[in-house]
Design a protein around this motif. Structure first.
Motif, PDB file in Angstrom:
ATOM      1  N   SER A   1       0.845  -1.196   0.000  1.00 45.86           N
ATOM      2  CA  SER A   1       0.000   0.000   0.000  1.00 45.86           C
ATOM      3  C   SER A   1       0.877   1.240   0.000  1.00 45.86           C
ATOM      4  O   SER A   1       1.919   1.282   0.669  1.00 45.86           O
ATOM      5  CB  SER A   1      -0.915  -0.003   1.225  1.00 45.86           C
ATOM      6  N   ARG A   2       0.419   2.269  -0.707  1.00 45.93           N
ATOM      7  CA  ARG A   2       1.206   3.479  -0.853  1.00 45.93           C
ATOM      8  C   ARG A   2       0.459   4.663  -0.247  1.00 45.93           C
ATOM      9  O   ARG A   2      -0.772   4.743  -0.311  1.00 45.93           O
ATOM     10  CB  ARG A   2       1.482   3.777  -2.337  1.00 45.93           C
ATOM     11  N   PRO A   3       1.174   5.616   0.345  1.00 48.97           N
ATOM     12  CA  PRO A   3       0.513   6.803   0.920  1.00 48.97           C
ATOM     13  C   PRO A   3      -0.298   7.550  -0.131  1.00 48.97           C
ATOM     14  O   PRO A   3       0.018   7.523  -1.327  1.00 48.97           O
ATOM     15  CB  PRO A   3       1.679   7.644   1.433  1.00 48.97           C
ATOM     16  N   LEU A   4      -1.326   8.252   0.340  1.00 45.34           N
ATOM     17  CA  LEU A   4      -2.248   8.971  -0.549  1.00 45.34           C
ATOM     18  C   LEU A   4      -2.102  10.474  -0.341  1.00 45.34           C
ATOM     19  O   LEU A   4      -2.167  10.961   0.794  1.00 45.34           O
ATOM     20  CB  LEU A   4      -3.691   8.554  -0.269  1.00 45.34           C
ATOM     21  N   ALA A   5      -1.928  11.210  -1.437  1.00 50.43           N
ATOM     22  CA  ALA A   5      -1.910  12.679  -1.403  1.00 50.43           C
ATOM     23  C   ALA A   5      -3.121  13.186  -2.178  1.00 50.43           C
ATOM     24  O   ALA A   5      -3.283  12.859  -3.354  1.00 50.43           O
ATOM     25  CB  ALA A   5      -0.623  13.227  -2.008  1.00 50.43           C
ATOM     26  N   LEU A   6      -3.968  13.966  -1.508  1.00 50.27           N
ATOM     27  CA  LEU A   6      -5.171  14.518  -2.131  1.00 50.27           C
ATOM     28  C   LEU A   6      -5.000  16.016  -2.322  1.00 50.27           C
ATOM     29  O   LEU A   6      -4.641  16.731  -1.381  1.00 50.27           O
ATOM     30  CB  LEU A   6      -6.403  14.217  -1.281  1.00 50.27           C
TER      31      LEU A   6
ATOM     32  N   SER B   1       5.764   9.314  -9.190  1.00 52.51           N
ATOM     33  CA  SER B   1       7.044   8.685  -9.547  1.00 52.51           C
ATOM     34  C   SER B   1       7.837   8.306  -8.311  1.00 52.51           C
ATOM     35  O   SER B   1       8.708   7.430  -8.363  1.00 52.51           O
ATOM     36  CB  SER B   1       7.857   9.631 -10.432  1.00 52.51           C
ATOM     37  N   GLN B   2       7.539   8.959  -7.195  1.00 51.71           N
ATOM     38  CA  GLN B   2       8.225   8.669  -5.938  1.00 51.71           C
ATOM     39  C   GLN B   2       7.475   7.649  -5.082  1.00 51.71           C
ATOM     40  O   GLN B   2       7.902   7.356  -3.970  1.00 51.71           O
ATOM     41  CB  GLN B   2       8.423   9.975  -5.154  1.00 51.71           C
ATOM     42  N   GLY B   3       6.349   7.168  -5.578  1.00 48.39           N
ATOM     43  CA  GLY B   3       5.654   6.094  -4.877  1.00 48.39           C
ATOM     44  C   GLY B   3       4.386   6.479  -4.161  1.00 48.39           C
ATOM     45  O   GLY B   3       3.835   5.674  -3.400  1.00 48.39           O
ATOM     46  N   TYR B   4       3.872   7.682  -4.395  1.00 47.39           N
ATOM     47  CA  TYR B   4       2.645   8.121  -3.734  1.00 47.39           C
ATOM     48  C   TYR B   4       1.469   8.020  -4.695  1.00 47.39           C
ATOM     49  O   TYR B   4       1.580   8.372  -5.876  1.00 47.39           O
ATOM     50  CB  TYR B   4       2.772   9.569  -3.257  1.00 47.39           C
ATOM     51  N   VAL B   5       0.316   7.583  -4.194  1.00 49.31           N
ATOM     52  CA  VAL B   5      -0.922   7.654  -4.946  1.00 49.31           C
ATOM     53  C   VAL B   5      -1.456   9.079  -4.795  1.00 49.31           C
ATOM     54  O   VAL B   5      -1.493   9.610  -3.680  1.00 49.31           O
ATOM     55  CB  VAL B   5      -1.959   6.639  -4.421  1.00 49.31           C
TER      56      VAL B   5
ATOM     57  N   ALA C   1      -3.931   2.260  -2.204  1.00 53.35           N
ATOM     58  CA  ALA C   1      -3.693   3.426  -1.347  1.00 53.35           C
ATOM     59  C   ALA C   1      -3.726   3.020   0.119  1.00 53.35           C
ATOM     60  O   ALA C   1      -4.560   2.214   0.546  1.00 53.35           O
ATOM     61  CB  ALA C   1      -4.733   4.498  -1.611  1.00 53.35           C
ATOM     62  N   ASP C   2      -2.801   3.615   0.891  1.00 52.20           N
ATOM     63  CA  ASP C   2      -2.744   3.406   2.340  1.00 52.20           C
ATOM     64  C   ASP C   2      -3.437   4.588   3.008  1.00 52.20           C
ATOM     65  O   ASP C   2      -2.874   5.682   3.104  1.00 52.20           O
ATOM     66  CB  ASP C   2      -1.290   3.303   2.789  1.00 52.20           C
ATOM     67  N   LEU C   3      -4.673   4.371   3.466  1.00 50.64           N
ATOM     68  CA  LEU C   3      -5.456   5.471   4.052  1.00 50.64           C
ATOM     69  C   LEU C   3      -5.006   5.829   5.468  1.00 50.64           C
ATOM     70  O   LEU C   3      -5.530   6.792   6.050  1.00 50.64           O
ATOM     71  CB  LEU C   3      -6.938   5.112   4.038  1.00 50.64           C
TER      72      LEU C   3
END
Length: 922
Positions: free
Chosen positions: A189-194, A240-244, A299-301
């Motif tokens: 799971s990858r961190p999420l940026a909104l 590209s750095q691994g964030y959703v 995504a990692d919520l």
């Protein structure tokens, strides 16, 4: 009918163009009539008038050209006093504010502002000379880790468009549309940026240069402005750095937030949490997700970063608050479970009308040095406003970007890149170019440079708050490092929280000698930190809801010779134990150089140690920028340790100027140590102020209480400002609040009557002081007038006279009112026979009534005589008198016609037009 509290009779005229009356505008001659006046001896400035429909008295301002739809709130002010937030018309030029109890004699020094920037002043008023040449700051040393470099992940891009949602207080549903950019093939799971964009035009007509509206949904022939696509490069870098990443659209809110008391902050929070709830559901049930979400990394919520631009910044701040401390259900557009954790926020040129940051959620605030929209850089309060509120472990960083404007962080707001019309929000004056912010100036960034620098610092925040990489912290916390990927951008930072301790704060009972303890917000120049006549402004002193505030102070140092120490002594000694350095936040006037201080501390045993010296240069600035901004200066505490100073009990701090003369302001000072501590949000009480509408009634006195909801956990302190509905001044008190209590008890007594009057607002504003959060910060009770509007009649008193006498008509009401009544009458062309001319009436009367002069002689109706008559409170009539001059010229019988009109100078169709006749003197 116009109502205003004024005990006098006035007859005044207004520009027909401001009233929007084609007929009257066509009748105007070269001599333009004077503006509508609220009183004889104090006319309103050009562009202003008093208007209204159905008895609702309004102050109306019409701009020379359309005011672009932006994020700063348009406000009407009288000097330092906030009158209110006007309602914009569809034309983008006309703004209306219901006046309520405000009397005409209080309408002095009228101003239209947006984030402290004057909208109604001419270029000569706004751009005064005196700016020094802007100096480009030297580049800082490069940081060891550069978060602006793209990562190794390939990315997947797509959109989703779900059913729209309904939000409380909005008539039309709001879209659930978003752009997703995510790493492809990433494991786990990858961190999420909104991302949430700010307030901008919502619709545009393809092919036009400037046809932009604030409608929603868009009219036929128009397309939505895709503001949510403006952060695509930022999303691609993070992915590209691994964030959703997901960037959501909020046009439906932008089109409707003008009527929201909090300017849409709660609605934006609801929209953000609606999207997060969907992502939480898709994470648990991948098969139900849109195609692009299924293709992306999971995504990692539990690792969420919220990025908000402008009003979007205030919106994501509220979303972070609401995720920790639930808002009142009746006003919330999301009432489901919180299945995510916000680890930090990035706020780009944000608004913060409520000055209510979330102290226990780390933040990075980008402050654009050439912001022409939120030009007061009020987002600084996301840093300053967190001090002393909670545990103080969350890092709150301010990133001042020299030469950046407001719009260019979003490519869809950038000329040459946007599909819709776009502009440089700072604006340019070719005759008086700004030395800092005019395109081409050495300090001004290009759109590409600015967007690249912005993406780099967003990535820095993601890396610190989500990935926990402390190596990027020096880019954000005032350590004076730069990110090479930010290119030529000069970026300065300061911070509070993190591993800072102690805290020499000017507030809370500190004693100051050798300098002046000043107030951020105070109408008295002798008390205020910055004189109102200062060229430029300070983000630290952005205004709020009141003309005076308690608990926002700084230390003002001014010297004409070196050597005299300014000493700050807190109410009790502070502990700097465990700190490596003392970090001070200090600002000096823009464009100054070489200001130097010695820094000393004294412990409870009166041992004094000089820690070292600091030097600070002013930021590049002009009269149009908010460049009085504090830089972080650090001195090691090693000298204190060697001298045996008791760092557990430091009782005072001293700054001794070593420059020959100068000026400086100290915001605060802290013990500093490297590192980023883990943050755990405290359980705090939350305060939300509601609003109730009541009828005044016909008799008796009723007591109502302003609705306040206190929820959450624990106890804390807030400051409550009670705003006087007549003067706008406030009284304040410190209140301890606990969930479920009625600690904020503000009674409002309402006396019933049968006399027509104004609606009256009894408001309070609330701000957190310690161990509390504030959601809806302003509210109160509106007392509605429930008595019928008096019936106005116009009748003749003397309508057939001889030269040298006066024509007289009487404006009457069927019942006296409790407020001034204003009613316009207009002189119309005659339909037969000879018409009175401008030389047939008293010239002073003509000047007073219309701003016109007799020459060249012309029919009286061509003098733009649209006159507003005032019936004072308690009176039942007023006379309209036209003095006729006696001349020696033989003339036929002449006449004039007079009619009651609406607010656009059009005669009322159900009222008679009266005629006055003047006979020649034999």
């Amino acid at each position: 009918m116009i109502r205003a509290r004024r005990i006098c009779v006035t007859a005044v005229a207004v520009l027909a163009a401001l009233a929007g009356s084609p007929g009257l505008a066509q009748a105007e001659q070269a001599q333009e009539p004077g503006p509508l006046s609220a009183m004889d001896d104090n006319p309103l400035p050009p562009g202003w008038r008093i208007g209204g429909e159905g008895g609702a008295r309004e102050l109306v301002w019409r701009a020379p050209k359309a005011v672009p739809m932006g994020d700063a709130r348009v406000e009407f002010r009288t000097g330092d006093r906030l009158l209110g937030v006007p309602k914009p018309a569809r034309d983008g030029r006309t703004f209306r504010l219901t006046l309520g109890e405000t009397r005409p004699e209080q309408l002095t020094d009228l101003q239209v502002t947006a984030a402290g920037r004057r909208l109604d002043a001419s270029a000569d008023d706004k751009r005064r000379s005196g700016s020094r040449v802007a100096r480009v700051p030297a580049p800082a040393p490069a940081n060891g880790v550069d978060p602006g470099k793209p990562g190794s992940y390939r990315t997947v891009t797509g959109e989703y468009d779900l059913d729209p949602v309904r939000l409380p207080g909005f008539d039309n549903p709001v879209e659930m549309t978003a752009k997703v950019v995510a790493p492809k093939g990433a494991t786990g799971s990858r961190p999420l940026a909104l991302f949430l964009h700010g307030r901008h035009g919502t619709c545009y007509k393809p092919g036009s240069e400037d046809d932009v509206t604030g409608d929603w949904p868009c009219a036929d022939g128009y397309k939505p402005i895709p503001s949510y696509l403006g952060y695509l490069r930022d999303q691609q870098l993070l992915a590209s750095q691994g964030y959703v990443t997901v960037s959501i659209s909020a046009n439906g809110i932008n089109a409707q937030d003008w009527d929201a008391e909090d300017a849409g902050a709660q609605a934006r929070s609801s929209l953000v949490r609606q999207h997060l709830a969907r992502w939480a559901g898709w994470t648990a049930h991948r098969s139900s997700a849109p195609a692009v979400v299924r293709k992306a990394a999971k995504a990692d919520l539990s690792q969420v970063l919220l990025v908000g631009h402008s009003r979007g910044g205030e919106g994501v701040n509220r979303a972070a608050m609401d995720s920790l401390y639930p808002p009142p259900a009746a006003e919330d557009g999301y009432r489901g479970p919180v299945r995510w954790k916000v680890r930090g926020t990035v706020l780009i040129g944000p608004t913060i009308f409520g000055q209510n940051p979330v102290a226990d959620v780390p933040s990075v605030t980008l402050l654009p040095g050439c912001d022409g929209d939120v030009s007061d850089l009020q987002g600084e309060d996301f840093v300053d406003g967190t001090r002393g509120i909670s545990r103080g472990t969350a890092l709150h960083s301010a990133v001042y970007m020299v030469g950046a404007n407001h719009n260019y962080f979003n490519s869809e707001w950038t000329p040459g890149e946007a599909v819709a019309p776009a502009m440089d929000d700072f604006g340019t004056d070719p005759e008086q170019p700004d030395p800092v912010c005019t395109p081409g100036a050495a300090t001004r960034l290009t759109a590409a440079q600015q967007h690249k620098a912005g993406a780099t610092y967003i990535a820095a925040a993601a890396r610190l708050f989500l990935a926990g990489d402390d190596r990027v912290r020096p880019l954000l916390d005032g350590s004076g490092k730069r990110a090479p990927s930010a290119g030529p951008a000069r970026v300065l930072t300061h911070a509070v929280g993190g591993r800072r301790s102690g805290g020499f704060l000017p507030d809370g009972g500190a004693k100051v000698t050798g300098a002046r303890l000043c107030s951020a917000i105070d109408p008295d120049p002798a008390v205020a930190c910055l004189d109102p006549e200062t060229l430029g402004s300070s983000p630290h002193f952005a205004s709020w809801e009141t003309e005076r505030e308690i608990g926002r102070s700084a230390v003002d140092l001014k010297w004409s010779a070196p050597g005299r120490a300014a000493r700050i002594t807190p109410a009790k000694p502070l502990s700097l134990r465990g700190s490596q350095k003392l970090a001070l936040r200090v600002f000096v006037p823009p464009n100054t150089t070489g200001t130097k201080f010695d820094v000393s501390v004294t412990d409870s045993s009166n041992r004094r140690v000089r820690l070292g010296s600091v030097r600070v240069d002013g930021l590049p600035g002009s009269e149009n920028t908010a460049s009085y901004w504090a830089q972080e200066l650090r001195v090691p505490l090693s000298a204190a340790t060697r001298a045996g100073l008791d760092l557990r009990h430091v009782k005072s701090l001293a700054l001794t100027p070593r420059s020959q003369s100068g000026r400086a302001w100290l915001m605060d000072a802290w013990g500093w140590a490297p590192g980023t501590p883990a943050v755990k949000a405290a359980a705090l009480p939350r305060v939300d102020v509601g609003r109730t509408i009541v009828k005044e009634g016909d008799s008796g006195t009723h007591t109502y209480r302003i609705p306040v909801e206190i929820s959450g956990h624990g106890s804390g302190q807030v400051r409550v400002y009670v705003l006087d509905p007549d003067s706008g001044r406030s009284e304040n008190r410190l209140v301890t609040v606990r969930p479920g209590s009625h600690a904020i008890d503000v009674p409002v007594k309402v006396k019933g009557d049968t006399v027509y009057g104004d609606d009256v607002e009894h408001d309070i504003a609330v701000k957190a002081v310690r161990n509390a959060v504030v959601g809806k910060y302003r509210g109160g009770i509106i007392v509605e007038n429930d008595d019928p509007e008096p019936v106005i009649t116009l009748s003749p008193v003397a309508d057939r006279v001889t030269e040298g006498e006066t024509l007289t008509w009487r404006l009457s009401v069927d019942a006296p009112a409790a407020v001034d009544l204003w009613e316009p009458v207009r002189v119309l062309p005659v339909t037969e026979g000879a018409e009175l001319s401008t030389k047939d009436v008293d010239p002073q009367w003509l000047q007073d009534s219309s701003g016109d002069v007799p020459d060249p002689e012309r029919p009286l109706s061509d003098a733009s005589l649209w006159v507003w008559l005032n019936i004072p409170p308690g009176s039942s009539s007023v006379d309209f008198v036209v003095p006729i001059v006696r001349d020696q010229v033989a003339e036929p019988t002449e006449s004039m016609r007079l009619a009651l009109t609406d607010r656009n100078a059009e005669p009322l169709p159900d009222r008679p037009v009266l005629t006055g006749t003047v006979l020649d003197k034999p």
